[in-house]
Structures are given as structure tokens and as C-alpha cells.
Scaffold this active site. Structure first.
Site, mmCIF file in Angstrom:
data_model
loop_
_atom_site.group_PDB
_atom_site.id
_atom_site.type_symbol
_atom_site.label_atom_id
_atom_site.label_comp_id
_atom_site.label_asym_id
_atom_site.label_seq_id
_atom_site.Cartn_x
_atom_site.Cartn_y
_atom_site.Cartn_z
ATOM 1 N N ASP A 83 0.783 -1.207 -0.325
ATOM 2 C CA ASP A 83 -0.067 -0.095 -0.034
ATOM 3 C C ASP A 83 0.944 1.154 0.022
ATOM 4 O O ASP A 83 2.081 1.197 0.276
ATOM 5 C CB ASP A 83 -0.753 0.110 1.074
ATOM 6 C CG ASP A 83 -0.203 -0.117 2.496
ATOM 7 O OD1 ASP A 83 0.725 -0.791 2.579
ATOM 8 O OD2 ASP A 83 -0.597 0.388 3.452
ATOM 9 N N GLU A 140 -0.649 -1.996 5.295
ATOM 10 C CA GLU A 140 0.336 -1.960 6.416
ATOM 11 C C GLU A 140 0.189 -0.535 7.137
ATOM 12 O O GLU A 140 0.552 -0.480 8.401
ATOM 13 C CB GLU A 140 1.696 -2.172 5.982
ATOM 14 C CG GLU A 140 2.727 -2.352 7.086
ATOM 15 C CD GLU A 140 3.318 -1.198 7.727
ATOM 16 O OE1 GLU A 140 3.542 -1.092 8.906
ATOM 17 O OE2 GLU A 140 3.521 -0.086 6.926
ATOM 18 N N GLU A 141 -0.055 0.607 6.260
ATOM 19 C CA GLU A 141 -0.001 1.764 6.928
ATOM 20 C C GLU A 141 -1.120 2.148 7.864
ATOM 21 O O GLU A 141 -2.143 2.823 7.246
ATOM 22 C CB GLU A 141 0.208 2.776 5.631
ATOM 23 C CG GLU A 141 1.650 2.651 4.988
ATOM 24 C CD GLU A 141 2.686 3.157 5.555
ATOM 25 O OE1 GLU A 141 2.494 3.836 6.898
ATOM 26 O OE2 GLU A 141 3.616 3.080 5.076
ATOM 27 N N HIS A 367 8.160 8.510 4.601
ATOM 28 C CA HIS A 367 7.049 9.323 4.747
ATOM 29 C C HIS A 367 7.384 10.798 4.372
ATOM 30 O O HIS A 367 6.877 11.695 4.986
ATOM 31 C CB HIS A 367 6.394 9.358 6.082
ATOM 32 C CG HIS A 367 6.001 7.891 6.321
ATOM 33 N ND1 HIS A 367 4.715 7.547 6.972
ATOM 34 C CD2 HIS A 367 6.121 6.703 5.915
ATOM 35 C CE1 HIS A 367 4.386 6.285 6.928
ATOM 36 N NE2 HIS A 367 5.248 5.706 6.648
#
Length: 397
Positions: A83, A140-141, A367
Site C-alpha cells: 500500500d 500496512e499503513e 514518509h
């Protein structure tokens, strides 16, 4: 085949994997929305003659590769996340995101490409005795895709003996491997404290119970939890990241409510429980002293990612045999970030390791809106993962 053979073999189709990775980068998808991504993965596996199981954890899928022999009865699993993030990319290169507000800002596009590289190598060689299970995980996020796959019967359908995962790491030079035989990432908890007082006119605060003042005292006192309640030999973080009270346009209105939202990061369950208790005690006691009330809502989002020692040392040995001991860090400092591979490690022995990709020295960390996965590390990541399978389930002639 020699210990270095997976790395050398995968380098031969490095360009193909790079092109795939960049295509995934240009078409990011959020958690549980990875329809295009999972479709590309499924087709890639099927073209290699690999058995594919779709719809495990919504958009998750699993590829199954049986070795040259299966006499051992062993099953080893490898996991990659797929993702992207709700971020606006600032890069200008040709494979930048084509979707406004979405970006592969953590390198999951690279992880997916690496595991496809592993699949291609293992499907061609099958130089192992057992079954390799390749897990392509969604969400996962922050959405717990690993937990969703487990709840859909991942380990019942594929009862693996051990499971492994990797993540790129800008803080390490490209191609280096980092791991340790214990904590790798912290548990991630969310808390919310709602303070209720009595609103009124800002010119007459004596007629109110000001929740803003109460919240301010709670914020200050919460910072003492780590410094005065957690042993210096342990690790914990308490961060209040959002403060909401009143309306910015109402300068003379004292609100009746204030809301604090934050995160707690810990490695040990006992420390986690203590921090939760102390937050509740501090909030209620301070609020009571001012004549207000405060309620704590505490959510445990992801558990800590804790490697099992045998599997962690095994990964380090595999990497050392492939790239040399000078390129392997066996006592990597844990991160206070979180990772939902932790759910899988609660169900199976295994290890989570990092593959250095560089970039942190220039301020481009995970990020970050200027982040991009370093394609140069694809062969190393895939080579180590493939060797984990071969050396976990060796063919004994």
C-alpha cells in the site's frame, strides 16, 4: 547452486524489476484499495507458473512455490507490503505519482518488486526442499492488513514454520543489512483524553471551569511519565499530537470541552500497561483538582515487532554469506516506529530486517514527500530473501 547465486541470478533481471517498481510507484493505491497492484502481482506470479490465492485480507494475495522436493514438509513464508500513503508527491521524475494526493512514500512499491524478484528466481530454480509462501500484504499503513490476512485464515491455510519480512531503511548505506535478535519496532497505541468543564465568557473565567487550563496541566504532567515512571533501561514515548478546544473565531468564549489525542510507543507489555494506567490517573486527578472531569480512551493499534532470536541470527548469517560480514549489522538500534508485521510474529517465529537504501543524510527519510525507493538495492533485498528460503529448506542429495 552457491550461496551467492541468488544475488547473481536476480541481477540478470534487475532492469525488469526496476521497470515494474516504477510502474507501481506511478500508480499508488491506499490500504485495502490495491486492486491494480494485486492484479499486477497475481499476473506476474501466474506467468511464472506459481499457484496464486487471492482475496486473503481483502486485496491481499499469496503465491505458493513448491521446491524441487517437498520431503522436509517445511514451509517458509516471506512477506511484502503493497500500500501507498495519502501524501502529495513533490518529485518531478518520470515515474512520479499520477494520482494527486497519493504517493508511495515508504517504499512498499520496492518491497513488492523485490518479492516478485524472489518469486521469479525461486520459480526458475526451485533449489529447496519444501514450500515457499510469498505473502503480498495490503494495508500496512495503519489499517492492520496483516491482522486482516490472519483473520482470513492465513496461517491455517499456510501453516508456515517461520516468516520473514524486510523494509528499506534510508538510515543505512545502500545494500547493508540491519537486524537484531529482539525488538525491531515499537508497539503503537492511540489515546484520546476528553476534558469536560463548564464554558462561559472569557471575561468572567471565575464563573467557568476552564477545560483549556485543565488540558494544559495534563499535557505538562504527561511528559513526566517517561522521565519519572519508566526505567532508564527501557524505552517509551508519550506524544500529544493534537489539541482541540473552542473555536478560533470565538476569542472570548471559554469552551466546555477540550480534547487531546496522542500516541504511546513501547517495547515491553509491562511498560505499555503502566503508561496507560498513568495517563488515566493523571488525567482524572488533574481534572478533579480543577472541578472538571476527564476520560481516557486508549487503543492498542499495533503490537511491538519482536524478532525471535534464532530466526534473526539466521537472517544475519544468510546475509553475511551473501554480502560479507562488513555489510551486516547484527545489533541494529530498534525504531520507535511501528509495523503490522508484528501481528504475524505473534503467530509464528520469524524476523524483520532492514535493507539500507541511503538518503537520510540528505533529509529524505520515509514518509517524506520527496522520497523515492532506491532501485539499486532490489537485487540485495531479493537475494537475501531467496537465500532465506534455500538455506531454511536445503536439498540434501
Amino acid at each position: 547452486m552457491g550461496l551467492r547465486s541468488p544475488l547473481e541470478a536476480i541481477r540478470k533481471f534487475h532492469d525488469e524489476l526496476t521497470a515494474l517498481r516504477r510502474d507501481l510507484h506511478a500508480h499508488p493505491e491506499l490500504g485495502f484499495e490495491e486492486v491494480r497492484t494485486s492484479g499486477i502481482v497475481a499476473r506476474s506470479l501466474e506467468l511464472l507458473g506459481i499457484e496464486v490465492h487471492r482475496g486473503i485480507g481483502k486485496t491481499g494475495l499469496v503465491g505458493v512455490i513448491r521446491g524441487r522436493r517437498c520431503d522436509s514438509g517445511r514451509m517458509i513464508a516471506l512477506r511484502a507490503d503493497m500500500d501507498a500513503l495519502p501524501m502529495t508527491e513533490q518529485n518531478t521524475f518520470g515515474h512520479r505519482s499520477t494520482k494527486p494526493g497519493l504517493m508511495h512514500g515508504c517504499g512498499h512499491d520496492g518491497h513488492t518488486a523485490i518479492l516478485i524478484g524472489v518469486a521469479k528466481y525461486l520459480a526458475r530454480t526451485r533449489n529447496f526442499d519444501g514450500t515457499a509462501v510469498l505473502i503480498f500484504q495490503p494495508a500496512e499503513e495503519g489499517l492492520g492488513g496483516a491482522k486482516a490476512m490472519i483473520e482470513d485464515g492465513l496461517f491455517d491455510i499456510f501453516p508456515c514454520n517461520a516468516i520473514y519480512a524486510m523494509h528499506n531503511w534510508p538510515g543505512l548505506p545502500p545494500g547493508k543489512i540491519g537486524i537484531n535478535p529482539g525488538p525491531m519496532m515499537a508497539a503503537a497505541d492511540r489515546f484520546e483524553i476528553v476534558v469536560n468543564g463548564k464554558g462561559g465568557h472569557g471575561a468572567h473565567p471565575y464563573q467557568t471551569i476552564d477545560p483549556v487550563v485543565v488540558a494544559a496541566h495534563i499535557i505538562t504532567a504527561a511528559q513526566s511519565i517517561v522521565s519519572r515512571n519508566v526505567s532508564p533501561l527501557d524505552a517509551a514515548v508519550v506524544s500529544i499530537c493534537s489539541v482541540q478546544a473552542g473555536h478560533p473565531g470565538a476569542m472570548s468564549v471559554i469552551p466546555s470541552e477540550a480534547r487531546l489525542v496522542g500516541t504511546v510507543r513501547t517495547f515491553r507489555r509491562s511498560v505499555q500497561e503502566m503508561v496507560e494506567t498513568r495517563l488515566g490517573d493523571i488525567a482524572s486527578s488533574i481534572a478533579g483538582a480543577f472541578g472538571a472531569t476527564a476520560a481516557l480512551k486508549y487503543e492498542r493499534i499495533y503490537p511491538a515487532t519482536i524478532n525471535t532470536p534464532h530466526e534473526a541470527n539466521f537472517v544475519a548469517d544468510v546475509a553475511t554469506a551473501m554480502i560479507g560480514k562488513d555489510n551486516v549489522i547484527r545489533d541494529l538500534t530498534p525504531s520507535m516506529g511501528a509495523e503490522d508485521f508484528s501481528f504475524m510474529l505473534q503467530g509464528r517465529a520469524g524476523a524483520y530486517f532492514r535493507v539500507g537504501q541511503g538518503g537520510a543524510e540528505s533529509g529524505c527519510f520515509l514518509h517524506n514527500t520527496g522520497y523515492d525507493f532506491n532501485d539499486a538495492i532490489i537485487p540485495v533485498g531479493a537475494g537475501v530473501m531467496a537465500s532465506i528460503v534455500e538455506r531454511s529448506m536445503p536439498v540434501v542429495d
